[in-house]
Design an enzyme around this catalytic site. Sequence first.
Site: not given
Ligand SMILES: C[S@@+](CC[C@H](N)C(=O)[O-])C[C@H]1O[C@@H](n2cnc3c(N)ncnc32)[C@H](O)[C@@H]1O
Length: 276
Positions: A37, A143
């Site tokens: 990445r 997000d």
């Molecule tokens: C795998 S996706 C999940 C999306 C959706 N909730 C689902 O279950 O399909 C995880 C998301 O968490 C976000 N994320 C990770 N750490 C975070 C943080 N500290 N604060 C806010 N968002 C975060 C990432 O940017 C990512 O878009």
Amino acid sequence: MKEFLLTDSDFKKIASLVYSACGIVLGEHKREMVYSRLARRIRRLQLDSFKQYLDYLDAHKEQEFSDFINAITTNLTSFFREAHHFEYLKSHIVPALLQANKQTKRVRVWSAGCSSGEEPYTLAMTLNELFPTNWDIKILATDLDSNVLAKAQSGSYTAANVNGLEQHHLQRWFLKSKNGELFKVKPELQKNIYFKRLNLLQDWPMKGPFDVIFCRNVVIYFDKATKDQLFQRYCNILAPHGHLFLGHSETMGKEHSEFKNLGRTMYQKVLHEAES
Ligand SMILES: C[S@@+](CC[C@H](N)C(=O)[O-])C[C@H]1O[C@@H](n2cnc3c(N)ncnc32)[C@H](O)[C@@H]1O
């Protein structure tokens, strides 16, 4: 021979920056992922090594840090992912809210870690189809990653993105582009969703209370201390008897007596006697 040198010390520095910025734990098994990445950033910036990239990041923090974090987050998502959660919402939570909130006619839902928007749009489709139109239904979708949030806000999806959606949902809530390649969420579905960039580890500007929080497939990247703190904050911002949904491989330990485990990663806030 790899294109760029990534030493143990570079990897440790990257892991420590990411952990303190957003709680994501990068263990040794994530090394390949980190390499591929960030190699894209290194190429784009025409640098020669991870060491050079870390120096660049240090010198251009304002500019580069969000691209750095965006590169690290995992954003996999889909419409109606873990469909049983939306079934439970429909069969148990909506009927309960129609009764409990009938005076205010107000419902607040938070999709925390909404990625590119499929989750909040699925919530909006489910709720819009069940609540009378005079109810005030709002969904907050947040997000950390600004790239996915921009995609979520645009509400524009490819045919592959909407592949799992049933025809009636597509027809009711999406507009198809002339060449048939893009599906745009209709403004009437978008209008009650508020997209905001928010790091879950930092202060939250909103006060709540929320009736439902979806935080699915987010805490999987956090350590126990970060998760425990977050669950407690979710409890504080949930309405009495509010619900929290986690992702399929995420669980909350038994020590969280502030939540009742409803099974299949669904939890309900418990009111202890003194509070009820
Ligand atoms: C795998 S996706 C999940 C999306 C959706 N909730 C689902 O279950 O399909 C995880 C998301 O968490 C976000 N994320 C990770 N750490 C975070 C943080 N500290 N604060 C806010 N968002 C975060 C990432 O940017 C990512 O878009």
